[in-house]
Design a protein around this motif. Structure first.
Motif, PDB file in Angstrom:
ATOM      1  N   THR A  91      23.357  -3.338  53.697  1.00  9.17           N
ATOM      2  CA  THR A  91      23.765  -1.944  53.858  1.00  9.17           C
ATOM      3  C   THR A  91      23.846  -1.275  52.493  1.00  9.17           C
ATOM      4  OG1 THR A  91      25.379  -0.469  54.885  1.00  9.17           O
ATOM      5  CG2 THR A  91      26.249  -2.408  53.787  1.00  9.17           C
ATOM      6  N   ASN A  92      23.912   0.040  52.491  1.00  7.49           N
ATOM      7  CA  ASN A  92      24.080   0.774  51.242  1.00  7.49           C
ATOM      8  C   ASN A  92      25.568   0.937  50.939  1.00  7.49           C
ATOM      9  OD1 ASN A  92      24.569   2.565  53.317  1.00  7.49           O
ATOM     10  ND2 ASN A  92      23.050   4.059  52.672  1.00  7.49           N
ATOM     11  N   GLU A  93      25.886   1.611  49.848  1.00  3.57           N
ATOM     12  CA  GLU A  93      27.282   1.720  49.394  1.00  3.57           C
ATOM     13  C   GLU A  93      28.194   2.399  50.402  1.00  3.57           C
ATOM     14  OE1 GLU A  93      27.266   3.657  45.627  1.00  3.57           O
ATOM     15  OE2 GLU A  93      26.302   1.967  44.626  1.00  3.57           O
ATOM     16  N   ASN A  94      27.699   3.406  51.099  1.00  4.22           N
ATOM     17  CA  ASN A  94      28.554   4.125  52.047  1.00  4.22           C
ATOM     18  C   ASN A  94      28.376   3.643  53.490  1.00  4.22           C
ATOM     19  OD1 ASN A  94      26.046   5.202  52.412  1.00  4.22           O
ATOM     20  ND2 ASN A  94      26.635   7.320  52.081  1.00  4.22           N
ATOM     21  N   SER A  95      27.699   2.533  53.668  1.00  4.22           N
ATOM     22  CA  SER A  95      27.497   1.892  54.983  1.00  4.22           C
ATOM     23  C   SER A  95      26.894   2.831  56.019  1.00  4.22           C
ATOM     24  CB  SER A  95      28.820   1.326  55.504  1.00  4.22           C
ATOM     25  OG  SER A  95      29.341   0.384  54.622  1.00  4.22           O
ATOM     26  N   SER A  96      25.985   3.700  55.605  1.00  2.06           N
ATOM     27  CA  SER A  96      25.377   4.627  56.553  1.00  2.06           C
ATOM     28  C   SER A  96      24.174   4.014  57.270  1.00  2.06           C
ATOM     29  CB  SER A  96      24.967   5.923  55.852  1.00  2.06           C
ATOM     30  OG  SER A  96      24.014   5.657  54.859  1.00  2.06           O
ATOM     31  N   ASP A  97      23.544   3.011  56.682  1.00  2.00           N
ATOM     32  CA  ASP A  97      22.376   2.367  57.280  1.00  2.00           C
ATOM     33  C   ASP A  97      22.502   0.856  57.177  1.00  2.00           C
ATOM     34  OD1 ASP A  97      20.748   4.579  58.041  1.00  2.00           O
ATOM     35  OD2 ASP A  97      20.270   4.904  55.930  1.00  2.00           O
ATOM     36  N   LEU A  98      21.924   0.174  58.151  1.00  2.50           N
ATOM     37  CA  LEU A  98      21.835  -1.285  58.122  1.00  2.50           C
ATOM     38  C   LEU A  98      20.372  -1.678  58.263  1.00  2.50           C
ATOM     39  CD1 LEU A  98      24.639  -2.537  60.573  1.00  2.50           C
ATOM     40  CD2 LEU A  98      24.743  -2.408  58.103  1.00  2.50           C
ATOM     41  N   ILE A  99      19.966  -2.717  57.535  1.00  2.00           N
ATOM     42  CA  ILE A  99      18.635  -3.292  57.735  1.00  2.00           C
ATOM     43  C   ILE A  99      18.772  -4.808  57.711  1.00  2.00           C
ATOM     44  CG2 ILE A  99      17.401  -1.331  56.729  1.00  2.00           C
ATOM     45  CD1 ILE A  99      16.834  -3.090  54.266  1.00  2.00           C
TER      46      ILE A  99
END
Length: 136
Positions: free
Chosen positions: A93-101
């Motif tokens: 995830t990215n720093e602000n947890s907006s996307d998951l892969i």
């Protein structure tokens, strides 16, 4: 009006492909950033395909929960085995947890495909202007 559309059809098509390629490139840049700089997390699996045998590359959606947010991710036949019959899965995830892969979801062709579309759009737009000059 009909003549205007017919004379500018190549331009309109090029602009549509240009817009589409920009969206693809933007999405790929976000995925690339998560792939390179992402934080590895463990997400809870709420819902996942039970059988991976009949899942196509476009199907096999799963619901994941992380930090109180629900994410719907396409597992497809490539990642179905990671979620099917499991309670938790490792994701990026990215720093602000907006996307998951999924950890191995990003590939280089995916990154290049947006730029190939962009080059095609620019080619079509330039061809339109060259065609206009020949007609004048």
């Amino acid at each position: 009006m009909k003549d205007f559309i017919n004379n500018n059809l190549l331009l309109f098509g090029g602009i549509v492909v240009l817009f589409f390629s920009s969206v693809v490139i933007w999405g790929n840049l976000i995925d690339y950033d998560i792939y390179r700089n992402g934080i590895e997390i463990t997400a809870n699996i709420i819902e996942a395909p039970e059988d991976c045998e009949n899942i196509s590359s476009r199907g096999g959606f799963c619901k994941l929960e992380y930090n109180g947010k629900i994410y719907v991710e396409r597992a497809g036949n490539k990642f179905c085995h990671l979620v099917s019959g499991k309670k938790k899965v490792k994701m990026l995830t990215n720093e602000n947890s907006s996307d998951l892969i999924f950890p191995e979801e990003f590939n280089n062709f995916e990154f290049a495909s947006g730029f190939i579309l962009l080059a095609f759009a620019i080619f079509v737009i330039i061809k339109n202007f060259k065609q206009k000059k020949v007609l004048e």
